[in-house]
Design a protein around this motif. Structure first.
Motif, PDB file in Angstrom:
ATOM      1  N   LEU A 174       0.939  -0.807  -0.545  1.00  0.00           N
ATOM      2  CA  LEU A 174      -0.331  -0.233   0.013  1.00  0.00           C
ATOM      3  C   LEU A 174       0.511   1.481   0.392  1.00  0.00           C
ATOM      4  O   LEU A 174       0.281   2.577   0.097  1.00  0.00           O
ATOM      5  N   LYS A 175       2.492   1.183   0.524  1.00  0.00           N
ATOM      6  CA  LYS A 175       3.156   2.480   0.133  1.00  0.00           C
ATOM      7  C   LYS A 175       4.278   3.011  -0.937  1.00  0.00           C
ATOM      8  O   LYS A 175       3.818   3.245  -1.664  1.00  0.00           O
ATOM      9  N   THR A 176       4.485   1.005  -1.161  1.00  0.00           N
ATOM     10  CA  THR A 176       5.329   1.270  -2.491  1.00  0.00           C
ATOM     11  C   THR A 176       4.612   1.402  -3.999  1.00  0.00           C
ATOM     12  O   THR A 176       4.795   2.148  -4.517  1.00  0.00           O
ATOM     13  N   GLY A 177       3.424   0.638  -3.898  1.00  0.00           N
ATOM     14  CA  GLY A 177       2.396   0.400  -5.000  1.00  0.00           C
ATOM     15  C   GLY A 177       2.384   1.662  -5.918  1.00  0.00           C
ATOM     16  O   GLY A 177       2.424   2.067  -6.764  1.00  0.00           O
ATOM     17  N   PRO A 178       1.571   2.626  -5.430  1.00  0.00           N
ATOM     18  CA  PRO A 178       1.221   4.023  -4.880  1.00  0.00           C
ATOM     19  C   PRO A 178       2.871   4.796  -5.550  1.00  0.00           C
ATOM     20  O   PRO A 178       3.121   6.016  -6.424  1.00  0.00           O
ATOM     21  N   ALA A 179       3.653   4.971  -4.863  1.00  0.00           N
ATOM     22  CA  ALA A 179       4.775   5.506  -4.829  1.00  0.00           C
ATOM     23  C   ALA A 179       5.742   5.543  -5.755  1.00  0.00           C
ATOM     24  O   ALA A 179       5.668   5.931  -6.725  1.00  0.00           O
ATOM     25  N   LEU A 180       5.775   4.169  -6.356  1.00  0.00           N
ATOM     26  CA  LEU A 180       6.371   3.768  -7.982  1.00  0.00           C
ATOM     27  C   LEU A 180       5.917   4.790  -9.306  1.00  0.00           C
ATOM     28  O   LEU A 180       6.025   4.656  -9.324  1.00  0.00           O
ATOM     29  N   ALA A 181       4.114   4.189  -8.889  1.00  0.00           N
ATOM     30  CA  ALA A 181       3.710   3.867 -10.071  1.00  0.00           C
ATOM     31  C   ALA A 181       3.539   5.199 -10.717  1.00  0.00           C
ATOM     32  O   ALA A 181       3.200   5.742 -11.426  1.00  0.00           O
ATOM     33  N   ALA A 182       3.433   6.434  -9.282  1.00  0.00           N
ATOM     34  CA  ALA A 182       3.235   7.606  -9.295  1.00  0.00           C
ATOM     35  C   ALA A 182       4.549   8.102  -9.734  1.00  0.00           C
ATOM     36  O   ALA A 182       4.836   9.093 -10.428  1.00  0.00           O
ATOM     37  N   GLY A 183       6.056   7.327  -9.935  1.00  0.00           N
ATOM     38  CA  GLY A 183       6.999   7.831 -10.430  1.00  0.00           C
ATOM     39  C   GLY A 183       7.938   8.709  -9.472  1.00  0.00           C
ATOM     40  O   GLY A 183       9.122   8.078  -9.805  1.00  0.00           O
ATOM     41  N   CYS A 184       7.756   8.203  -8.154  1.00  0.00           N
ATOM     42  CA  CYS A 184       8.670   8.694  -6.889  1.00  0.00           C
ATOM     43  C   CYS A 184       9.914   7.546  -7.150  1.00  0.00           C
ATOM     44  O   CYS A 184       9.214   6.316  -7.593  1.00  0.00           O
ATOM     45  N   THR A 185      10.706   7.957  -6.055  1.00  0.00           N
ATOM     46  CA  THR A 185      11.613   6.154  -5.693  1.00  0.00           C
ATOM     47  C   THR A 185      11.106   6.798  -3.762  1.00  0.00           C
ATOM     48  O   THR A 185      11.154   8.111  -3.520  1.00  0.00           O
ATOM     49  N   CYS A 186      11.787   5.219  -3.968  1.00  0.00           N
ATOM     50  CA  CYS A 186      11.576   5.370  -1.940  1.00  0.00           C
ATOM     51  C   CYS A 186      12.595   4.065  -1.327  1.00  0.00           C
ATOM     52  O   CYS A 186      12.700   4.244  -1.717  1.00  0.00           O
ATOM     53  N   VAL A 187      12.530   4.625   0.364  1.00  0.00           N
ATOM     54  CA  VAL A 187      13.153   4.252   0.994  1.00  0.00           C
ATOM     55  C   VAL A 187      11.574   3.264   1.973  1.00  0.00           C
ATOM     56  O   VAL A 187      11.720   5.189   2.755  1.00  0.00           O
ATOM     57  N   ILE A 188      11.831   2.430   2.044  1.00  0.00           N
ATOM     58  CA  ILE A 188      10.486   1.940   3.257  1.00  0.00           C
ATOM     59  C   ILE A 188      11.070   1.354   4.323  1.00  0.00           C
ATOM     60  O   ILE A 188      12.231   0.553   4.215  1.00  0.00           O
ATOM     61  N   LYS A 189      11.078   1.214   5.841  1.00  0.00           N
ATOM     62  CA  LYS A 189      11.529   0.817   6.487  1.00  0.00           C
ATOM     63  C   LYS A 189       9.901   0.231   7.150  1.00  0.00           C
ATOM     64  O   LYS A 189       9.562   1.087   7.385  1.00  0.00           O
ATOM     65  N   PRO A 190      10.446  -1.272   7.483  1.00  0.00           N
ATOM     66  CA  PRO A 190       9.375  -2.201   7.995  1.00  0.00           C
ATOM     67  C   PRO A 190       9.493  -1.878   9.622  1.00  0.00           C
ATOM     68  O   PRO A 190      10.553  -1.811  10.287  1.00  0.00           O
ATOM     69  N   ALA A 191       8.408  -2.445  10.038  1.00  0.00           N
ATOM     70  CA  ALA A 191       8.688  -2.675  11.955  1.00  0.00           C
ATOM     71  C   ALA A 191      10.160  -3.670  12.184  1.00  0.00           C
ATOM     72  O   ALA A 191       9.925  -4.557  11.189  1.00  0.00           O
ATOM     73  N   GLU A 192      10.731  -3.223  13.398  1.00  0.00           N
ATOM     74  CA  GLU A 192      11.696  -4.700  13.505  1.00  0.00           C
ATOM     75  C   GLU A 192      11.368  -5.916  14.020  1.00  0.00           C
ATOM     76  O   GLU A 192      12.093  -6.361  13.621  1.00  0.00           O
ATOM     77  N   LEU A 193       9.980  -5.663  13.982  1.00  0.00           N
ATOM     78  CA  LEU A 193       9.331  -7.183  14.800  1.00  0.00           C
ATOM     79  C   LEU A 193       9.284  -8.017  13.552  1.00  0.00           C
ATOM     80  O   LEU A 193       8.973  -9.689  13.861  1.00  0.00           O
ATOM     81  N   THR A 194       8.405  -6.940  12.417  1.00  0.00           N
ATOM     82  CA  THR A 194       8.643  -8.326  10.926  1.00  0.00           C
ATOM     83  C   THR A 194       8.822  -7.369   9.651  1.00  0.00           C
ATOM     84  O   THR A 194       8.223  -7.522   8.537  1.00  0.00           O
ATOM     85  N   PRO A 195      10.882  -8.061   9.946  1.00  0.00           N
ATOM     86  CA  PRO A 195      11.540  -6.627   9.220  1.00  0.00           C
ATOM     87  C   PRO A 195      11.225  -8.100   7.589  1.00  0.00           C
ATOM     88  O   PRO A 195      11.468  -8.084   6.440  1.00  0.00           O
ATOM     89  N   VAL A 196      10.923  -9.527   7.603  1.00  0.00           N
ATOM     90  CA  VAL A 196      11.244 -10.908   6.819  1.00  0.00           C
ATOM     91  C   VAL A 196      10.704 -10.828   5.581  1.00  0.00           C
ATOM     92  O   VAL A 196      10.693 -10.924   4.452  1.00  0.00           O
ATOM     93  N   THR A 197       9.378 -10.559   5.344  1.00  0.00           N
ATOM     94  CA  THR A 197       8.961 -10.691   5.035  1.00  0.00           C
ATOM     95  C   THR A 197       8.778  -9.460   3.292  1.00  0.00           C
ATOM     96  O   THR A 197       8.512  -9.305   2.199  1.00  0.00           O
ATOM     97  N   ALA A 198       9.134  -8.209   3.895  1.00  0.00           N
ATOM     98  CA  ALA A 198       9.524  -7.873   3.363  1.00  0.00           C
ATOM     99  C   ALA A 198      11.352  -8.118   2.563  1.00  0.00           C
ATOM    100  O   ALA A 198      11.479  -7.332   1.143  1.00  0.00           O
ATOM    101  N   ILE A 199      11.861  -8.411   3.045  1.00  0.00           N
ATOM    102  CA  ILE A 199      13.458  -8.477   2.318  1.00  0.00           C
ATOM    103  C   ILE A 199      12.190  -9.761   1.046  1.00  0.00           C
ATOM    104  O   ILE A 199      12.937  -9.387   0.232  1.00  0.00           O
ATOM    105  N   ARG A 200      11.580 -10.581   1.153  1.00  0.00           N
ATOM    106  CA  ARG A 200      11.217 -11.465   0.187  1.00  0.00           C
ATOM    107  C   ARG A 200      10.268 -10.258  -0.605  1.00  0.00           C
ATOM    108  O   ARG A 200      10.710 -10.176  -2.113  1.00  0.00           O
ATOM    109  N   LEU A 201       9.665  -9.280  -0.250  1.00  0.00           N
ATOM    110  CA  LEU A 201       9.188  -8.218  -1.410  1.00  0.00           C
ATOM    111  C   LEU A 201       9.879  -7.474  -2.401  1.00  0.00           C
ATOM    112  O   LEU A 201       9.717  -7.680  -3.482  1.00  0.00           O
ATOM    113  N   GLY A 202      11.105  -7.149  -1.819  1.00  0.00           N
ATOM    114  CA  GLY A 202      12.345  -6.715  -2.584  1.00  0.00           C
ATOM    115  C   GLY A 202      13.168  -7.086  -3.493  1.00  0.00           C
ATOM    116  O   GLY A 202      13.108  -6.837  -4.325  1.00  0.00           O
TER     117      GLY A 202
END
Ligand code: NAP
Ligand code: MG
Length: 492
Positions: A174-202
């Motif tokens: 919900l954060k990276t999808g619209p940001a990238l669609a709009a042509g933005c670039t981004c840095v995302i910080k997942p919660a420290e408790l749940t970082p693993v799926t973020a790595i897989r999505l990357g």
């Protein structure tokens, strides 16, 4: 399908994605990731330092202004986002497994979230193709001169995206999808408790062909990783989901620096059951409105209001439904209630239950932790609390429902709106006019009639009042990542 064959990433080296490369923290520091169902450490992630965050933001900034990113254009971005959605879909079982292991959520909830994320991402991929401005149909005439005048949309710039632990894959998309669609670039910080799926999505985003530096992932604590990110001078826009308290801090920092900001915060959403409701629909829906994802949902229907003649029947029905819910590991398909995310969160939730009881509330069911090493507790209903009780006013973020009877329509609208929040609301009635009148009278960003928690990527999601600023999804969700430019061209 949840199976340990999907757990390889749990044993991987702790790395994060910066400028297309997978790196540890510059000082080698890591954070342990715990399985909330067992209390065991099951993975590690880097604890990004301020200098790591700086490198990531600079990479996003460089990519934003690169010829490669510009030339990709909306069609290129759309194609990559669509491919990314396909890859998430193809790897849904693995993502679901990782989500259950690191967040503790029930498997069915994880599956719903991953499938929804695929649909949302396809929506954003399609949205990239319809970003447009307006054109003044007659040339503007001023002082005898004529102009061709039009407006256009441009990416807002480098985005700092900060997400919580309760729905990691959904929040990431919900954060990276619209940001990238709009042509933005981004840095995302997942919660420290749940970082693993973020790595897989990357990893999957790279496989989809996203250029290096367009999506950077920094794992780490709120401070210093998150705070350095949102305050970075090269960041143009901050989009945050999490607690109202942290959101207020991040929002005020962003406004001070005149950064664009979107905040998706907490809620204390009402669920109203009128006498004329179809109770066979209302009872399970009102129960799952609070128990979905073990109550760790921003739009959880945590305040139940039932019209007096049906009150005892509905309360007994929800208590019976509650008793039928299996509490246990999300890896077991029958379990509909998982652990809380952490020991700290469970203590916090149990403290709210204790405060409700000391404020004179009646325990209808639940109220206790479960034995064992996981962070489980019984789903809980409290009744007969006054409107000033902490358990009625504050977001508990756990499987705790507070129930109150009412007599009149205006009375219950008053109760529903007696909150600082305004995220969701459920209304159960067979009377069409009553449904419309209630839906119009409740100050909340999302209203559900004879259902609860339905989301669609075409419809904006967000809150009134202290539930946040701005919307995600819908056209508003893309607009939030765009700037508008008006151009006047004088015609000879
Ligand atoms: P939080 O503090 O709001 O954290 C959300 C995200 O912001 C996390 O990634 C967090 O990092 C990061 N963060 C924290 N402080 C920051 C700062 N100063 N600058 C930048 N980023 C920062 O929420 P939480 O601590 O995880 O949970 C606390 C309570 O918030 C919960 O009990 C619940 O009531 C509520 N909550 C609400 C929602 C919601 O969707 N409405 C979601 C989550 C939590 P860390 O993970 O490292 O702290
Ligand atoms: Mg925190």
């Amino acid at each position: 399908m949840l199976g340990s064959q999907h757990g390889a990433l749990l044993n991987a080296d702790p790395v994060m994605l910066i400028d297309g490369a997978w790196r540890p923290a510059s000082d080698g520091a890591t954070i342990d990731v715990t399985d909330p169902a067992t209390g065991e450490v099951i993975a590690r992630c880097p604890a990004a330092t301020p200098s790591d965050v700086n490198v990531a933001v600079e990479a996003a900034h460089r990519t934003l202004h690169s010829a490669e990113w510009r030339q990709l254009g909306a069609e290129g971005r759309s194609t990559i986002l669509w491919r990314w959605a396909d890859l998430i879909e193809a790897n849904a079982a693995e993502l679901s497994y990782l989500e259950v292991r690191t967040n503790g959520m029930p498997g069915a909830f994880a599956d719903w979230m991953i499938n929804s994320s695929v649909a949302w991402l396809r929506h954003f991929a399609a949205s990239a193709l319809s970003i447009h401005g307006t054109n003044v149909s007659d040339s503007v005439s001023k002082g005898g001169d004529t102009y061709h005048a039009f407006s256009g949309k441009e990416p807002v710039g480098v985005c700092a995206l900060v997400i919580p632990w309760n729905g990691p894959t959904g929040s990431f998309v919900l954060k990276t999808g619209p940001a990238l669609a709009a042509g933005c670039t981004c840095v995302i910080k997942p919660a420290e408790l749940t970082p693993v799926t973020a790595i897989r999505l990357g990893q999957l985003a790279q496989e989809a062909g996203l250029p290096n530096g367009a999506l950077n992932i920094v794992t780490g604590y709120g401070t210093p990783t998150g705070s350095t990110l949102v305050r970075h001078p090269l960041v143009n826009k901050v989009s945050f989901t999490g607690s109202t308290e942290t959101g207020r801090q991040i929002g005020s920092d962003a406004v001070r620096d005149l950064k664009r900001v979107t905040l998706e915060l907490g809620g204390k959403s009402p669920c109203i059951v009128f006498d004329d409701a179809d109770l066979e629909t209302a009872i399970p829906a009102a129960a799952m409105a609070i128990y979905g994802n073990t109550g760790q949902v921003c739009f959880a229907g945590s305040r139940l209001f039932v019209q007096r003649a049906s009150y005892d029947k509905v309360l007994a029905g929800i208590a019976e439904f509650t008793a039928s819910l299996n509490v246990g590991s999300g890896l077991v398909p029958q379990n509909m209630i998982g652990p809380l995310i952490s020991a700290k969160q469970r203590d916090r939730v149990l403290d709210y239950v204790a405060s409700g009881l000391s404020d004179g509330g009646e325990l209808v069911c639940g109220g206790s932790p479960l034995d064992g090493n996981g962070y489980f507790m019984q789903p809980t209903i409290l009744a007969n609390l006054g409107s000033s009780a902490r358990a009625v006013r504050e977001e508990i973020f756990g499987p705790v429902l507070v129930a109150t009877p009412f007599d009149e329509f205006d009375e219950v609208i008053g109760y529903a709106n007696d909150t600082d929040y305004g995220l969701g609301a459920g209304i159960f009635t067979r009377d069409l006019s009553k449904a419309h009148n209630a839906a119009r009278s409740i100050r909340a960003g999302n209203v559900w009639v004879n259902c609860y928690g339905v989301l669609h990527p075409s419809l904006p999601f967000g809150g009134f009042g202290k539930s946040g600023l701005g919307r995600e999804m819908g056209t508003e969700g893309i607009e939030a990542f765009l700037e508008t430019k008006s151009t006047f061209m004088k015609l000879a």
